[in-house]
Structure formats: C-alpha cells, structure tokens
Write a protein that holds these residues in place. Sequence first.
Motif, PDB file in Angstrom:
ATOM      1  N   GLY A   1       0.807  -1.220   0.000  1.00 20.00           N
ATOM      2  CA  GLY A   1       0.000   0.000   0.000  1.00 20.00           C
ATOM      3  C   GLY A   1       0.833   1.259   0.000  1.00 20.00           C
ATOM      4  O   GLY A   1       0.567   2.201  -0.763  1.00 20.00           O
ATOM      5  N   SER A   2       1.871   1.314   0.843  1.00 20.35           N
ATOM      6  CA  SER A   2       2.696   2.517   0.910  1.00 20.35           C
ATOM      7  C   SER A   2       3.481   2.735  -0.368  1.00 20.35           C
ATOM      8  O   SER A   2       3.659   3.877  -0.822  1.00 20.35           O
ATOM      9  CB  SER A   2       3.649   2.441   2.108  1.00 20.35           C
ATOM     10  N   LEU A   3       3.942   1.661  -1.020  1.00 24.55           N
ATOM     11  CA  LEU A   3       4.666   1.806  -2.282  1.00 24.55           C
ATOM     12  C   LEU A   3       3.748   2.308  -3.392  1.00 24.55           C
ATOM     13  O   LEU A   3       4.160   3.100  -4.244  1.00 24.55           O
ATOM     14  CB  LEU A   3       5.303   0.479  -2.682  1.00 24.55           C
ATOM     15  N   LEU A   4       2.510   1.841  -3.360  1.00 27.83           N
ATOM     16  CA  LEU A   4       1.533   2.369  -4.321  1.00 27.83           C
ATOM     17  C   LEU A   4       1.369   3.879  -4.144  1.00 27.83           C
ATOM     18  O   LEU A   4       1.379   4.637  -5.123  1.00 27.83           O
ATOM     19  CB  LEU A   4       0.175   1.678  -4.127  1.00 27.83           C
ATOM     20  N   ASP A   5       1.228   4.297  -2.914  1.00 26.14           N
ATOM     21  CA  ASP A   5       1.048   5.723  -2.643  1.00 26.14           C
ATOM     22  C   ASP A   5       2.263   6.534  -3.080  1.00 26.14           C
ATOM     23  O   ASP A   5       2.128   7.627  -3.655  1.00 26.14           O
ATOM     24  CB  ASP A   5       0.778   5.936  -1.154  1.00 26.14           C
ATOM     25  N   GLN A   6       3.467   6.005  -2.841  1.00 29.95           N
ATOM     26  CA  GLN A   6       4.676   6.715  -3.227  1.00 29.95           C
ATOM     27  C   GLN A   6       4.801   6.819  -4.740  1.00 29.95           C
ATOM     28  O   GLN A   6       5.214   7.861  -5.267  1.00 29.95           O
ATOM     29  CB  GLN A   6       5.904   6.011  -2.639  1.00 29.95           C
ATOM     30  N   ALA A   7       4.443   5.749  -5.446  1.00 26.99           N
ATOM     31  CA  ALA A   7       4.512   5.776  -6.905  1.00 26.99           C
ATOM     32  C   ALA A   7       3.517   6.773  -7.487  1.00 26.99           C
ATOM     33  O   ALA A   7       3.834   7.526  -8.419  1.00 26.99           O
ATOM     34  CB  ALA A   7       4.249   4.381  -7.468  1.00 26.99           C
TER      35      ALA A   7
END
Length: 251
Positions: free
Chosen positions: A142-148
């Motif tokens: 989830g956090s990597l999705l948000d960062q991307a």
Amino acid sequence: MLHVRPIRSMLLTAMLLTALGASAQPQPLSAPRPPLDPAVRTLRVEGTGEVKAQPDEAFIDLAVETLAATAKAAGEQNAKKMEKVIAALTSAGIARKEIQTRNYSVYPDYGPPAPNETEPKLKGYRVSNLVSVHLTELSRVGSLLDQALAAGANRVDQVRFGLAKQDAVQGEALRQAVARARKSAEVLAAALNVKLGAVVDASTVTEPPQMYPARFAMAESADARGTTPIQPEEQTVQAKVTLIYVIEPLR
C-alpha cells in the motif's frame, strides 16, 4: 470411475513413487518391470488435492501515461515522469532489478470529428510506459503504491500476489491427490470383491497457483497517514493424479 482394461504403460514417475510411500511396492527405477500379460485386468482411479497458502510475493503493475501534440513531446514527458517514479521506488528500497518494463506504447489519440466533418480529429499522441514492481514485503504494498502515485504514476493496472516457493505446496497437493486416489481404489476393490495389486502406471497434472488480484479496501479504513490498505488473497494449488492398479486373481 472404474475401468477394467489391459495395461498400456509400465512407467511410474519418481515423484509419484515417493508420494505413494511405504504402502506401495518400491522398485529401483533402473530395473524395468517384466512385461505383463495383456489379459491382466486393471483398475483405474483418480484423485485430486488442493492446498491453500498465504502469498509471499507481490507484483505491482503501474504506468505513466502522457498526452502531447507530438509523439516526441509525449515520449519526453513520459520519460521524465517515469524517471521520478522509479527514483521514488528505489529510494523506498526497491532494487532496480525488481522493476521491469512490461509494455511501452505510442499511439495517436483521436477525438470526435469537427462540425461538418466525418474524419475524427487528432488530439495528439499518447505514450504509456508500464512497469512491474516485485516485492516480498507484502505489508509495504500500500505505501509503495502511494509513493509511486505521488511521484507521477497515473495508472495502476493490477496488484497481484503469488508464491515464490511453490514446491512444498505443490508436493502437499500431490500427496493429497495420491492418498485420495488410493482410498478410492480400496473402496472400489472392496465393493467389487477383488484384490488390488501393485500400481503399474501413474500420471499427474499439477495446477500452479493463480495470480489473484489484490482487494483494495475502502478508503475510510486507511490509517491516519492515508496509506492505501491492500488485502492479500490466499493462493490455491491443485493437483490431479491417475493411478492404475493390477487386479490380482483370487486364490
């Protein structure tokens, strides 16, 4: 299902021989079985096995899509944005080798025709660059999705989960399938009042786990930082076994 027919094959694979365990009649693979009388009767049974396991890897398919008056301009804009997305991912600890391009496309984008015209109107050129990100820390999806997305990605095609190490799960599904096939043979033999002999042929089909899409939870269930919640799906591995037993003559 019961099939009484002459034996067609004498091959028993090493993997299934192991799965049959001590109750089977082991023979060295290097020593071929003597040919049997074609008139010997056999009993053919099938068994299936299914094992569920928690995933241990994830793949995020995300893209940068740009539109500009020319293909060159759209490509340049896309490259700059994708560089920022990749930089954000690597800064978050994702190795470059875990980020792979899956698709890159350039195509004209048309709109409705102008008044009194029949030909569609060219709006510009659209460039799409799709990359797949592989990670094993599923809590970070989830956090990597948000960062991307914050870095410039404007499309998330799919989040998939899988099993990096499938051998153990596939082996258990195969063992279950063999055990169920053997049980079916025993029940049929008892019902038919016949005696089972050795397994003289075995074949199997093992279905690899499917890559299930992730479930995106409702926005209101996100934590205080607004991290996108992702729910991994269980992976299912199936195996199917066919065993052929000799029906021994009654004495």
